[in-house]
Design a protein around this motif. Structure first.
Motif, mmCIF file in Angstrom:
data_model
loop_
_atom_site.group_PDB
_atom_site.id
_atom_site.type_symbol
_atom_site.label_atom_id
_atom_site.label_comp_id
_atom_site.label_asym_id
_atom_site.label_seq_id
_atom_site.Cartn_x
_atom_site.Cartn_y
_atom_site.Cartn_z
ATOM 1 N N ALA A 216 -25.880 8.209 17.543
ATOM 2 C CA ALA A 216 -25.495 9.320 18.409
ATOM 3 C C ALA A 216 -24.445 8.927 19.424
ATOM 4 N N ASN A 217 -24.377 7.647 19.759
ATOM 5 C CA ASN A 217 -23.418 7.216 20.781
ATOM 6 C C ASN A 217 -22.165 6.616 20.163
ATOM 7 N N SER A 218 -21.857 6.960 18.899
ATOM 8 C CA SER A 218 -20.693 6.365 18.254
ATOM 9 C C SER A 218 -19.597 7.383 17.982
ATOM 10 N N GLY A 219 -19.588 8.480 18.699
ATOM 11 C CA GLY A 219 -18.552 9.488 18.527
ATOM 12 C C GLY A 219 -17.232 9.023 19.104
ATOM 13 N N LEU B 83 -21.181 -1.200 5.292
ATOM 14 C CA LEU B 83 -21.604 -1.151 6.682
ATOM 15 C C LEU B 83 -22.182 0.218 7.036
ATOM 16 N N ASP B 84 -23.502 0.272 7.134
ATOM 17 C CA ASP B 84 -24.178 1.442 7.676
ATOM 18 C C ASP B 84 -24.705 1.064 9.061
ATOM 19 N N PRO B 85 -25.291 1.997 9.813
ATOM 20 C CA PRO B 85 -25.759 1.645 11.160
ATOM 21 C C PRO B 85 -26.705 0.453 11.187
ATOM 22 N N SER C 153 -22.882 7.242 4.276
ATOM 23 C CA SER C 153 -23.840 7.172 5.380
ATOM 24 C C SER C 153 -23.247 7.759 6.650
ATOM 25 N N MET C 154 -21.995 7.393 6.927
ATOM 26 C CA MET C 154 -21.359 7.883 8.139
ATOM 27 C C MET C 154 -21.132 9.396 8.068
ATOM 28 N N ASN D 137 -16.486 -2.748 21.651
ATOM 29 C CA ASN D 137 -17.535 -1.785 21.343
ATOM 30 C C ASN D 137 -18.375 -2.318 20.181
ATOM 31 N N THR D 138 -19.379 -1.565 19.775
ATOM 32 C CA THR D 138 -20.298 -2.047 18.742
ATOM 33 C C THR D 138 -19.575 -2.351 17.439
ATOM 34 N N PHE D 139 -18.643 -1.484 17.037
ATOM 35 C CA PHE D 139 -17.941 -1.664 15.775
ATOM 36 C C PHE D 139 -17.054 -2.909 15.809
#
Length: 265
Positions: free
Chosen positions: A76-79, A27-29, A68-69, A92-94
């Motif tokens: 940028a919005n995954s902190g 799983l990469d972006p 990758s991570m 959330n996205t994850f």
């Protein structure tokens, strides 16, 4: 189709495949976005009555692509501060890449082979049914990286895996096989050819009343959080939506006439 997930549909069954085989579908972006896009497409596809989910190549999904991570591949919005942002209703996205399979209106059957670690295991857990190869390699892997499972696992594993076993697997990130997965609840069935078996189940489901199938899945999704009175009422409400409708009558007539049913989506 996108460059991370392919969808092909035949006889009301969507054959969905993760398509990053050179990285064991890690799983990469781009994979996160590809899976979410595929889920959004499936949710609106008319005539799809069941989904078979698998990974191309040697594995189902190796989990997070840590290289990758670590190299800044995360968006940028995954902190850490944004993990609590609800980007997809309650997720959330994850979390959405695992939860979307449970949220789809039609049943999903995951075919697990090779490696199924961490986020990959949580994605498979989002399916209604999981068929695992006996030698599949599975693990709740997050603790290895000093993390906790946070892609919907805790929500999806309720009632699926005995809690003390789940705690042991989470705390130790111990690897287990597809055969052991069957005994502890992570797998529904074990088969030497999980994709073939998953497709067979999907086609069997696709030959049932699609209206009743969707109501049944919706009830499964909600009943764990209901008390007895609410469950009984939900059964009645959902049954009232399908009983004596054309597709339900067709199911009865096809059974009486010993022929294949012809349903309208």
């Amino acid at each position: 189709m996108n460059d991370r997930v392919s969808i092909s549909v035949e006889n009301h069954v969507a054959d969905v495949r993760l398509t990053r085989p050179d990285k064991m579908n890690a799983l990469d972006p781009a994979m996160f976005q590809g899976i979410i896009a595929a889920g959004e497409e499936l949710a609106t596809m008319k005539g799809v009555r069941a989904v078979a989910l698998s990974g191309e190549g040697r594995s189902f999904c190796a989990g997070l692509d840590m290289a990758s991570m670590a190299s800044g591949g995360a968006s940028a919005n995954s902190g850490p501060s944004s993990l609590t942002d609800r980007t997809h209703n309650n997720a959330n996205t994850f979390q959405q890449v695992a939860m979307l399979w449970r949220k789809l209106p039609m049943p999903v059957i995951a075919a697990v082979h090779g490696v199924c670690f961490g986020g990959g295991l949580q994605i498979a857990s989002g399916a209604d049914i999981r068929v695992a190869a006996p030698d599949a390699r599975m693990a709740v892997m997050e603790m290895k990286w000093g993390l906790i499972p946070d892609m919907g696992g805790y929500a999806l594993w309720r009632g699926m895996v005995r809690e003390d076993i789940l705690r042991e697997l989470t705390y130790t990130n111990r690897e287990f096989s597809g055969t052991e997965a069957l005994s502890i609840g992570f797998a529904t069935l074990v088969d030497e050819n999980p994709h073939t078996r998953a497709m067979a189940i999907a086609h069997e489901i696709a030959n049932r009343n699609p209206d009743a199938m969707r109501e049944a899945k919706a009830l499964f999704n909600e009943y764990a959080d209901m008390d007895e009175d609410a469950i009984l009422m939900a059964e009645s409400v959902r049954q009232a939506r399908v009983i004596r409708t054309p597709n339900q009558i067709e199911a009865v007539m096809a059974g009486l006439q010993k022929r294949a049913a012809v349903f309208v989506d």
